[in-house]
Design an enzyme around this catalytic site. Structure first.
Site, PDB file in Angstrom:
ATOM      1  N   ALA A 117      68.593  43.688  34.601  1.00 44.44           N
ATOM      2  CA  ALA A 117      67.769  44.525  35.078  1.00 44.44           C
ATOM      3  C   ALA A 117      66.711  45.036  34.067  1.00 44.44           C
ATOM      4  CB  ALA A 117      68.422  45.969  35.516  1.00 44.44           C
ATOM      5  N   TYR A 118      65.502  45.455  34.478  1.00 44.17           N
ATOM      6  CA  TYR A 118      64.721  45.917  33.557  1.00 44.17           C
ATOM      7  C   TYR A 118      64.876  47.475  33.582  1.00 44.17           C
ATOM      8  CZ  TYR A 118      60.003  47.234  31.456  1.00 44.17           C
ATOM      9  OH  TYR A 118      59.082  47.915  30.669  1.00 44.17           O
ATOM     10  N   TRP A 147      73.500  57.651  35.295  1.00 45.65           N
ATOM     11  CA  TRP A 147      73.672  58.415  34.120  1.00 45.65           C
ATOM     12  C   TRP A 147      74.663  57.314  33.115  1.00 45.65           C
ATOM     13  CZ3 TRP A 147      74.134  64.245  33.181  1.00 45.65           C
ATOM     14  CH2 TRP A 147      73.014  65.101  33.861  1.00 45.65           C
ATOM     15  N   THR A 161      70.281  52.352  41.385  1.00 51.15           N
ATOM     16  CA  THR A 161      70.120  53.473  40.733  1.00 51.15           C
ATOM     17  C   THR A 161      69.867  54.990  41.477  1.00 51.15           C
ATOM     18  OG1 THR A 161      68.979  54.756  39.154  1.00 51.15           O
ATOM     19  CG2 THR A 161      67.582  52.844  40.567  1.00 51.15           C
ATOM     20  N   LEU A 217      76.281  47.365  30.900  1.00 51.68           N
ATOM     21  CA  LEU A 217      77.459  47.016  32.130  1.00 51.68           C
ATOM     22  C   LEU A 217      77.980  45.402  31.808  1.00 51.68           C
ATOM     23  CD1 LEU A 217      78.881  47.534  34.822  1.00 51.68           C
ATOM     24  CD2 LEU A 217      76.699  46.800  35.896  1.00 51.68           C
ATOM     25  N   TYR A 273      59.900  52.316  37.940  1.00 51.91           N
ATOM     26  CA  TYR A 273      61.382  51.821  37.924  1.00 51.91           C
ATOM     27  C   TYR A 273      62.183  52.012  39.081  1.00 51.91           C
ATOM     28  CZ  TYR A 273      66.281  51.727  36.596  1.00 51.91           C
ATOM     29  OH  TYR A 273      67.648  51.568  36.503  1.00 51.91           O
TER      30      TYR A 273
END
Ligand SMILES: NC(=O)c1ccc[n+]([C@@H]2O[C@H](COP(=O)([O-])OP(=O)(O)OC[C@H]3O[C@@H](n4cnc5c(N)ncnc54)[C@H](OP(=O)(O)O)[C@@H]3O)[C@@H](O)[C@H]2O)c1
Length: 287
Positions: free
Chosen positions: A62-63, A152, A103, A13, A127
């Protein structure tokens, strides 16, 4: 001029934000990743926004290693939750706005209708839980935040399902791909464009919004389209989730309802297959 700090700018991103930024010359962009600005370091974040007169933080950091997170719980929470609280606190203390990305994994995927923003969350993985904790931490710290939940995600940058299926499709004669997990592929370029449209809108309306590309498919359908568009000949066989054991459970259904972002911010969203064509055109140049 409004100055926007992009964190995690080397990710999928983050890279697409750099491309989309070229179409938004009214903003001044500053791009950082962990080696320049670790979002876990609140002092560094605070010093950076002050020194650079930042007006808006777009958090692309992010992780994101979903399976690895099960063994890496502390680091996953540190990046996806504690650091997001840092961003919220720094934004609040300095009068900034925040756009953060979350997410579909905050849901358990047992729905049969597209998920609305206010539906009950129930993450099934470390997560997903860490990302949910990040959403809550951000809103506790800052009331000028927009959170975009997406799903996705793929891009011409980084590693993702599209690149994997193009590679495997050229290396193998046949592939087995899951057909009983349903969602919507999202080109990170479309998400980047949407973030900048949100920030260009006449009013900033804080809250949670769902964003993916339009349409619905399974991983199997997605793979068939990737190969057809890329001109790859490979036999793709549909298999059930139970026949492809994964370390962590994946949602069976993760379609997001996007009515709220479309009506609040006048966002027009392309169908996932049109966006896939655009991404594969770029990928084929370096294939
Ligand atoms: N990928 C998906 O399918 C998907 C689906 C739904 C939602 N999302 C969400 O969408 C957002 C963007 O995902 P993405 O796929 O673009 O992620 P990505 O490609 O993994 O990029 C994340 C970037 O953040 C950097 N980063 C990690 N820790 C950091 C830290 N402490 N400080 C600063 N930067 C740090 C990473 O650097 P390193 O690589 O060096 O660690 C990487 O460059 C994330 O919030 C993700 O949770 C992704």
């Amino acid at each position: 001029m409004t100055t926007i700090l992009i964190t995690g700018s080397h990710g999928q991103l983050g890279n697409e934000m750099q491309q989309a930024a070229k179409r938004f010359p009214a903003f001044n962009f500053l791009y950082t990743d962990v080696e320049d600005l670790d979002i876990c370091d609140k002092g560094a974040l605070n010093a950076f926004v002050k020194a650079n007169k930042v007006d808006i933080i777009v958090n692309c950091a992010a992780y994101t290693a979903v399976d690895k997170a099960e063994d890496d719980v502390a680091l996953c929470y540190k990046i996806n939750s504690d650091a997001v609280r840092n961003i919220g606190e720094v934004a609040s203390e300095n009068g900034l706005k925040v756009v953060h990305v979350s997410t579909d994994y905050v849901f358990d995927g047992t729905n049969y209708m597209p998920y609305m923003e206010d539906q009950t969350v129930c993450p099934a993985t470390v997560y997903g839980k860490s990302k949910l904790a990040g959403e809550q931490s951000l809103f506790e710290a800052c009331d000028q935040a927009v959170i975009l939940r997406t799903a996705w995600l793929y891009s011409s940058f980084g590693n993702n399902f599209v690149k994997t299926m193009m590679k495997l499709g050229t290396e193998r004669d046949s592939l087995n791909v899951i057909f009983d997990q349903i969602g919507t592929p999202t080109y990170a370029a479309d998400l980047a464009e949407t973030i900048l449209q949100v920030l260009s809108h006449k009013t900033f309306v804080p809250g949670i919004y769902h964003f993916s590309d339009e349409g619905v498919c399974s991983w199997y359908d997605f793979t068939k389209s990737i190969h057809r568009i890329a001109g790859i000949h490979c036999d793709v066989h549909p298999i059930e989730t139970k026949d492809y054991p994964a370390r962590t459970p994946r949602p069976h259904y993760s379609v997001l309802n996007k009515s709220k972002i479309k009506s609040t911010y006048d966002i027009v969203i392309p169908h996932w297959e049109e966006s896939l064509v655009r991404c594969i055109e770029i990928l084929k140049k370096s294939w």
